[in-house]
Design a protein around this motif. Sequence first.
Motif, PDB file in Angstrom:
ATOM      1  N   ASN A   1       0.780   8.417   5.108  1.00 36.96           N
ATOM      2  CA  ASN A   1      -0.397   9.292   5.838  1.00 36.96           C
ATOM      3  C   ASN A   1      -1.645   9.103   5.003  1.00 36.96           C
ATOM      4  OD1 ASN A   1       1.645   9.961   7.688  1.00 36.96           O
ATOM      5  ND2 ASN A   1       2.286  12.034   6.225  1.00 36.96           N
ATOM      6  N   PHE A   2      -1.980   9.310   3.801  1.00 39.41           N
ATOM      7  CA  PHE A   2      -3.128   9.180   3.136  1.00 39.41           C
ATOM      8  C   PHE A   2      -3.839   7.810   3.413  1.00 39.41           C
ATOM      9  CE2 PHE A   2      -5.364   7.355  -0.452  1.00 39.41           C
ATOM     10  CZ  PHE A   2      -6.254   8.242  -0.734  1.00 39.41           C
ATOM     11  N   ALA A   3      -3.058   6.489   3.355  1.00 41.38           N
ATOM     12  CA  ALA A   3      -3.524   5.363   4.104  1.00 41.38           C
ATOM     13  C   ALA A   3      -3.967   5.730   5.269  1.00 41.38           C
ATOM     14  CB  ALA A   3      -2.784   4.512   4.079  1.00 41.38           C
ATOM     15  N   ARG A   4      -3.455   6.202   6.301  1.00 38.92           N
ATOM     16  CA  ARG A   4      -3.801   6.197   7.687  1.00 38.92           C
ATOM     17  C   ARG A   4      -5.128   7.019   8.107  1.00 38.92           C
ATOM     18  NH1 ARG A   4      -0.473   4.159  11.400  1.00 38.92           N
ATOM     19  NH2 ARG A   4       1.656   3.917  10.925  1.00 38.92           N
ATOM     20  N   ASP A   5      -5.196   8.297   7.193  1.00 36.43           N
ATOM     21  CA  ASP A   5      -6.524   9.122   7.265  1.00 36.43           C
ATOM     22  C   ASP A   5      -7.558   8.541   6.450  1.00 36.43           C
ATOM     23  OD1 ASP A   5      -4.566  11.012   8.489  1.00 36.43           O
ATOM     24  OD2 ASP A   5      -4.281  12.141   6.621  1.00 36.43           O
ATOM     25  N   THR A   6      -7.201   8.010   5.306  1.00 34.41           N
ATOM     26  CA  THR A   6      -8.561   7.497   4.854  1.00 34.41           C
ATOM     27  C   THR A   6      -9.107   6.205   5.286  1.00 34.41           C
ATOM     28  OG1 THR A   6      -7.375   8.142   2.520  1.00 34.41           O
ATOM     29  CG2 THR A   6      -9.281   6.601   2.420  1.00 34.41           C
ATOM     30  N   PHE A   7      -8.078   5.375   5.766  1.00 36.69           N
ATOM     31  CA  PHE A   7      -8.844   4.100   6.468  1.00 36.69           C
ATOM     32  C   PHE A   7      -8.728   4.053   7.878  1.00 36.69           C
ATOM     33  CE2 PHE A   7      -6.795   3.157   2.138  1.00 36.69           C
ATOM     34  CZ  PHE A   7      -7.824   3.021   1.495  1.00 36.69           C
ATOM     35  N   GLY A   8      -8.527   5.038   8.475  1.00 39.19           N
ATOM     36  CA  GLY A   8      -8.322   5.180  10.206  1.00 39.19           C
ATOM     37  C   GLY A   8      -7.425   4.349  10.793  1.00 39.19           C
ATOM     38  N   VAL A   9      -6.280   4.308  10.301  1.00 39.40           N
ATOM     39  CA  VAL A   9      -5.142   3.333  10.759  1.00 39.40           C
ATOM     40  C   VAL A   9      -4.359   4.261  11.989  1.00 39.40           C
ATOM     41  CG1 VAL A   9      -2.924   2.214  10.391  1.00 39.40           C
ATOM     42  CG2 VAL A   9      -4.881   2.152   8.516  1.00 39.40           C
ATOM     43  N   ALA A  10      -4.529   3.637  13.092  1.00 40.77           N
ATOM     44  CA  ALA A  10      -3.748   4.278  14.317  1.00 40.77           C
ATOM     45  C   ALA A  10      -2.372   4.138  14.238  1.00 40.77           C
ATOM     46  CB  ALA A  10      -4.278   3.519  15.635  1.00 40.77           C
ATOM     47  N   LYS A  11      -1.864   5.094  15.122  1.00 40.67           N
ATOM     48  CA  LYS A  11      -0.308   5.120  15.218  1.00 40.67           C
ATOM     49  C   LYS A  11       0.477   4.131  15.337  1.00 40.67           C
ATOM     50  CE  LYS A  11      -0.528  10.162  15.733  1.00 40.67           C
ATOM     51  NZ  LYS A  11       0.210  11.178  16.712  1.00 40.67           N
ATOM     52  N   ASN A  12      -0.194   3.040  16.177  1.00 37.90           N
ATOM     53  CA  ASN A  12       0.703   2.067  16.799  1.00 37.90           C
ATOM     54  C   ASN A  12       0.233   0.809  15.734  1.00 37.90           C
ATOM     55  OD1 ASN A  12      -2.172   1.556  17.334  1.00 37.90           O
ATOM     56  ND2 ASN A  12      -1.797   0.355  19.317  1.00 37.90           N
TER      57      ASN A  12
ATOM     58  N   ASP B   1     -15.583  -2.066   6.596  1.00 39.23           N
ATOM     59  CA  ASP B   1     -15.576  -0.700   6.193  1.00 39.23           C
ATOM     60  C   ASP B   1     -14.380  -0.547   5.171  1.00 39.23           C
ATOM     61  OD1 ASP B   1     -16.155   2.034   6.751  1.00 39.23           O
ATOM     62  OD2 ASP B   1     -14.246   2.063   7.914  1.00 39.23           O
ATOM     63  N   LEU B   2     -13.333  -1.237   5.525  1.00 41.22           N
ATOM     64  CA  LEU B   2     -11.944  -1.200   4.715  1.00 41.22           C
ATOM     65  C   LEU B   2     -12.398  -1.485   3.145  1.00 41.22           C
ATOM     66  CD1 LEU B   2      -9.294  -2.591   6.919  1.00 41.22           C
ATOM     67  CD2 LEU B   2      -9.402  -0.278   6.458  1.00 41.22           C
ATOM     68  N   TYR B   3     -13.108  -2.626   3.169  1.00 42.29           N
ATOM     69  CA  TYR B   3     -13.409  -2.899   1.663  1.00 42.29           C
ATOM     70  C   TYR B   3     -14.530  -1.834   1.060  1.00 42.29           C
ATOM     71  CZ  TYR B   3     -16.267  -5.378  -1.948  1.00 42.29           C
ATOM     72  OH  TYR B   3     -16.785  -5.625  -3.207  1.00 42.29           O
ATOM     73  N   SER B   4     -15.429  -1.366   1.787  1.00 47.85           N
ATOM     74  CA  SER B   4     -16.266  -0.303   1.313  1.00 47.85           C
ATOM     75  C   SER B   4     -15.567   0.735   0.751  1.00 47.85           C
ATOM     76  CB  SER B   4     -17.439   0.134   2.227  1.00 47.85           C
ATOM     77  OG  SER B   4     -18.211  -1.073   2.562  1.00 47.85           O
ATOM     78  N   LYS B   5     -14.378   1.315   1.637  1.00 49.81           N
ATOM     79  CA  LYS B   5     -13.712   2.494   1.369  1.00 49.81           C
ATOM     80  C   LYS B   5     -12.955   2.307  -0.047  1.00 49.81           C
ATOM     81  CE  LYS B   5     -13.714   4.689   5.742  1.00 49.81           C
ATOM     82  NZ  LYS B   5     -12.747   4.828   7.225  1.00 49.81           N
ATOM     83  N   PHE B   6     -12.383   1.067  -0.144  1.00 47.42           N
ATOM     84  CA  PHE B   6     -11.476   0.751  -1.404  1.00 47.42           C
ATOM     85  C   PHE B   6     -12.446   0.952  -2.726  1.00 47.42           C
ATOM     86  CE2 PHE B   6      -7.827  -0.927   1.092  1.00 47.42           C
ATOM     87  CZ  PHE B   6      -6.851  -0.081   0.260  1.00 47.42           C
ATOM     88  N   LYS B   7     -13.784   0.304  -2.297  1.00 45.07           N
ATOM     89  CA  LYS B   7     -14.466   0.430  -3.481  1.00 45.07           C
ATOM     90  C   LYS B   7     -14.773   1.863  -3.979  1.00 45.07           C
ATOM     91  CE  LYS B   7     -16.638  -2.496  -5.568  1.00 45.07           C
ATOM     92  NZ  LYS B   7     -16.075  -3.057  -6.668  1.00 45.07           N
ATOM     93  N   ALA B   8     -15.033   2.611  -2.811  1.00 46.82           N
ATOM     94  CA  ALA B   8     -15.383   4.045  -3.079  1.00 46.82           C
ATOM     95  C   ALA B   8     -14.080   4.658  -3.853  1.00 46.82           C
ATOM     96  CB  ALA B   8     -15.647   4.882  -1.806  1.00 46.82           C
ATOM     97  N   LEU B   9     -12.914   4.533  -3.283  1.00 50.03           N
ATOM     98  CA  LEU B   9     -11.921   5.187  -4.179  1.00 50.03           C
ATOM     99  C   LEU B   9     -11.463   4.885  -5.429  1.00 50.03           C
ATOM    100  CD1 LEU B   9      -8.974   4.756  -1.526  1.00 50.03           C
ATOM    101  CD2 LEU B   9      -9.958   7.055  -2.225  1.00 50.03           C
ATOM    102  N   SER B  10     -11.895   3.658  -6.024  1.00 49.23           N
ATOM    103  CA  SER B  10     -11.821   2.865  -7.123  1.00 49.23           C
ATOM    104  C   SER B  10     -12.922   3.643  -8.105  1.00 49.23           C
ATOM    105  CB  SER B  10     -11.883   1.479  -7.311  1.00 49.23           C
ATOM    106  OG  SER B  10     -12.806   1.035  -6.743  1.00 49.23           O
ATOM    107  N   VAL B  11     -13.848   4.138  -7.930  1.00 50.24           N
ATOM    108  CA  VAL B  11     -14.925   4.638  -8.733  1.00 50.24           C
ATOM    109  C   VAL B  11     -14.918   6.176  -8.516  1.00 50.24           C
ATOM    110  CG1 VAL B  11     -16.213   2.517  -8.623  1.00 50.24           C
ATOM    111  CG2 VAL B  11     -16.656   4.199  -6.952  1.00 50.24           C
ATOM    112  N   GLU B  12     -14.120   6.966  -7.664  1.00 46.00           N
ATOM    113  CA  GLU B  12     -14.104   8.114  -7.657  1.00 46.00           C
ATOM    114  C   GLU B  12     -14.156   8.973  -9.160  1.00 46.00           C
ATOM    115  OE1 GLU B  12     -11.138   9.746  -5.201  1.00 46.00           O
ATOM    116  OE2 GLU B  12     -12.106   9.293  -3.591  1.00 46.00           O
TER     117      GLU B  12
END
Length: 287
Positions: free
Chosen positions: A109-120, A276-287
Motif C-alpha cells: 500500500n505504501f508503494a502504491r500511494d507513494t509512486f502512484g501505482v494503480a490497482k490493476n 518521476d519514479l526515479y525522482s521519488k526514490f531519490k527523495a525517499l533516500s535522503v529524507e
Amino acid sequence: MKVSSEPSAVGYWSSSAVKSAVPQPPTTAPRGAATSGSSSPAVIVDVRSTIKNMQPGMAYDLFGRSEAVDLSNAMPKGVSKRGMPVSKLMDSISAMSSDLSEHAEKLNNFARDTFGVAKNEMTVVGGATYEIMLDAMGRRGIRMPEMSSALRTGGGADPRDGADAAKARTGSFSISRSVQGELSTTSFVAFDRGVDVPDDQKTLVDLDSGDATASGLWASILSGPLASSLSSTDQPSMVGMRRYAVTNGKSGSEATVAAVLFARDGEGGGVGRALDLYSKFKALSVE
C-alpha cells in the motif's frame, strides 16, 4: 523440519530448521497427495493431529516423509538440541507468518500511494529499493514485526535484518500490468544511490537513438555498477521498451550515470513516469 517426540512432550529442532520456517510457512498439499516421485510417501497436512499421535523416542519429518525414524537420526551431527513444546513453536511460526503478511500488505500500500501505482498494476522491487522503502516506512511508524522470543531462542533468522539490502549500491523498481492475458512492464527504473547528479547537470540520454555515443554509453553501463540491476531486463514482459540514461550531461569517460529507465511510450505514462519514479526514490533516500 524435523521434530521429535519425548515422553515430556518436548520437541527438538535445529536452528537451520527454524530459519527455513520463517518467514514463509511450509507449503502443504491435499491429504494423500504424493510428493515428487511416484514412490514417495504422502505429505502430512494436519501437523497438530500428527503431533498428538507421535510416539515417544521417535523423530518425525512433519513436512516430508510421514514415517517415523530413530531419534538418533533426527538431528545433524554436531548440532545442539533445543527443547520447547512443539505446539509453542508452531504457534510462534504461525504468528510470525501472519505478522509478516500484514507488514507486506502495508509495504504494498505504501508503494502504491507513494509512486502512484494503480490497482490493476503490480510492482517488483530489487536491491537497495527494498531497504529504502523499509526505512521510509519506519520513519512513518510502520516497522517490521519483531521476532518472538521462541523463534529467537531457536536461532531463527530475524526478518528485520536488512544487512544485505543495506549494502546494496543499486536498486530497481518496475511497474507491470496484464495486457490481453500477458504481463507487460510499463515502467522500469534502475538507479545507483552512490551517484548524485545535480539538477542543473541532469541529462536524459536516449540509449536507443542509434547514436554512437549512446551505444558506447550503454556498453559502459553494462560493465558498471548498474549491470546487476539490469540483469532481468531481457525478459519477455519488457520487449519493445525504450531505454534512457540519466547522466551528468558529459560523454565518454567523464559521463556519470545515475539511473537507467525503461519506458513504454504511449502506455503507463512513458518516460515521464519513469523519471518521476526515479525522482521519488531519490527523495525517499535522503529524507
